[in-house]
Design an enzyme around this catalytic site. Structure first.
Site, short mmCIF file in Angstrom:
data_model
loop_
_atom_site.label_atom_id
_atom_site.label_comp_id
_atom_site.label_asym_id
_atom_site.label_seq_id
_atom_site.Cartn_x
_atom_site.Cartn_y
_atom_site.Cartn_z
N GLU A 31 0.81 -1.23 0.00
CA GLU A 31 0.00 0.00 0.00
C GLU A 31 0.85 1.28 0.00
OE1 GLU A 31 -2.86 -0.59 3.12
OE2 GLU A 31 -3.83 -2.24 2.07
N GLU B 95 -4.93 -8.41 -1.86
CA GLU B 95 -5.52 -8.33 -0.52
C GLU B 95 -6.90 -7.70 -0.64
OE1 GLU B 95 -3.00 -6.64 2.63
OE2 GLU B 95 -4.77 -5.59 3.38
#
Length: 567
Positions: A229, A346
């Protein structure tokens, strides 16, 4: 006014016991019905109502001419995270002992749950992976765990990963049949600017030490993923796309060097972040020759604290909106003509650890399975659920390790839905979601039907474009085939002797917040030895409509339909 057969199921989550009230053939207007529902909803926001007031009909059209997507054999994937038990969100500490550092690898249910997939892809990573250093034999300093510190990024200090723990994990992965992707620390060697962006190149020395240790020990790693991220605006901090591509190229060179002479080399994956069209476009352009799979994260339901999660999950238009990142990433890959493939690395739906009794309960299956179906139609090769265990969105319960409802949904998908994705179109209510794949291990196809309507049963017929039907009689007479452009199953007497397999998933007591699921009316339970229950279908006549109950999920395996896409 016509009589209405009305059944109301009221479930209280507090002290009052669950009870059923049946009211039959009562003269009442709809205004009174809805007034009663509103009144009961006002009494408690956790009341669940299952109201059967009739049925509807519809048809699923499946085009078998050619597949519209091609997914990995092991499309289903789950994650294991680094979060320690001190990780809390909105006052809820939901992680327990599920970190990569302390998860009980001797738990029989955990082992059997992974083994049932044979294989299950596991992505190891998460927010704290960019704060992990890997122990070296020459280390003089102690290898300390993460410590809670709200003054630093992500709320925890840096942590250390011991090679003895890495040994334990790899033994578990090998014995349980898992395929592992490991997320590397992409912030190693970088500095963070006051505005939150980073500067400097990735220092790969720590990662190289771990990778060499792994290769020398003979541990099989399916892929190495760089960072978590840090794409786009990032979470906590971010890295520019061009620099990230340069670092990805460095990782690819490292893999080639370390695994020189190996018959199979691990994949290189990245960036493991939220989709940002401009950032991803530049990243693909710069890293296309070094990256095998581009991974995006999906948390499109908002924060776990949101009290409207269930409304979003059951809203067809909201679910439709989730397709945009899949479509946009597919277009980027097509535009650049790269061999790179798309993954969901994810996906927990609701960020900040999900929401208890929502993202770990039956209701979440409507979002999860719709995501699996939707992602596969846009040629997404693998879909990793956050998490296998940990937080409020685990496939397994954080405390007991028992499977939550979505575990069984994932296992059924893994066993029934094959690699070739078929185009489907449902004609009827917008509350039915439909997806179809060629069957996984047998002839024919499997159709997935999701009923978001809590009021009506839907009776569904199937029709197929460009299909060959193959029917074998119960007297074992020679097979006969019928070819047609549009072969209807519904009420077709020619196919009266053929059958199909159905797997109906419903919730116990009509409570969408329940963590207990029924398969064909029978409660799915792990036995005292930790064995995952068998998932047995019921047989139905080939020509009869498929009955999809309110708030239910149905997998339908149809071996008698052959289409060109599945040959």
């Amino acid at each position: 006014m016509q009589p209405i057969d009305l059944q109301i199921v009221v479930v209280f989550h507090n002290s009052p016991p669950t009870f059923n009230v049946f009211i039959g053939s009562i003269q009442m207007g709809f205004s009174f019905v809805w007034l009663s529902l509103l009144l009961m909803a006002w009494i408690t926001s956790k009341t669940v109502l299952s109201l059967s007031i009739g049925s509807s009909e519809g048809t699923v059209n499946v085009n078998g001419t050619a597949s519209i997507g091609f997914v990995d054999e092991d499309f289903i994937c789950a994650t294991l995270d680094w979060w320690p038990r001190e990780k809390c969100d909105y006052g809820n500490c939901s992680w327990g002992q599920t970190s990569l550092i302390n998860l009980d690898l001797n738990n029989k249910i955990l082992f059997n749950a992974v083994k049932a997939f044979s294989p299950l892809k596991l992505r190891l990573g998460g927010t704290l992976q960019d704060k992990v250093r890997y122990q070296k034999i020459s280390d003089q300093e102690p290898c300390s765990n993460f410590t809670k510190d709200t003054s630093v990024m992500f709320g925890f200090t840096d942590g250390c990963f011991t090679m003895s723990r890495w040994d334990q994990l790899n033994i578990f992965f090998k014995n349980s049949g898992a395929k592992v992707m490991f997320g590397l620390n992409a912030l190693s060697g970088r500095k963070i600017n006051p505005n939150g962006t980073t500067y400097g190149a990735w220092d790969s020395s720590d990662a190289e030490s771990l990778m060499r240790y792994t290769a020398n020990r003979g541990y099989v790693i399916h892929g190495w993923e760089l960072g978590n991220e840090l794409s786009g605006t990032g979470i906590g901090t971010s890295i520019k796309a061009k620099q990230y591509a340069t670092d990805t190229i460095a990782l690819q060179k490292l893999v080639q060097k370390i695994y020189d002479g190996f018959q199979e080399k691990p994949m290189v994956l990245g960036p493991g972040g939220f989709f940002d069209a401009n950032w991803f476009n530049e990243y693909v352009l710069e890293a296309s020759t070094s990256l095998q799979a581009i991974t995006q994260h999906v948390y499109n339901l908002g924060p776990g604290v949101d009290e409207h999660l269930v409304e979003k999950i059951l809203d067809p238009s909201y679910l439709d909106g989730g397709s945009q990142p899949f479509r946009d990433l597919q277009n980027i890959l097509k535009k650049h003509g790269t061999s790179m493939v798309a993954w969901v690395g994810e996906a927990g739906g609701a960020y900040n650890s999900g929401r208890n009794l929502v993202s770990n309960a039956f209701v979440f299956g409507f979002w999860y399975l719709d995501q699996l179906g939707m992602a596969s139609t846009y040629d997404t090769k693998t879909y990793c659920r956050q998490t296998l265990i940990g937080g409020n969105y685990g496939l397994l319960d954080t405390t007991t390790f028992l499977p939550n409802p979505d575990y069984y949904s994932a296992l059924l998908w893994h066993r029934l839905m094959g690699r070739h994705v078929l185009s489907t179109r449902f004609i009827g209510t917008n509350k039915i979601r439909s997806y179809a794949h060629c069957s996984k291990t047998s002839a024919g196809m499997t159709v997935l039907l999701i009923n978001l309507d809590g009021l009506k049963t839907t009776n569904i017929g199937l029709s197929f474009e460009n299909a060959t039907t193959i029917v074998k009689s119960i007297q074992h007479e020679p097979k006969h085939t019928q070819k047609s452009k549009f072969s209807k199953m519904l009420r077709n007497p020619k196919f009266a002797e053929a059958t199909r397999d159905e797997y109906h998933l419903t919730v116990k007591n009509g409570d969408l917040h329940s963590q207990t699921v029924l398969l064909n009316g029978n409660e799915l339970l792990v036995n005292s030895s930790g064995i995952i229950p068998l998932l047995e279908p019921i047989k139905q006549n080939f020509s009869s409509p498929i009955t999809v109950a309110p708030f239910s999920i149905v997998f339908v395996h149809i071996p008698s339909i052959h289409v060109p896409a599945c040959i």
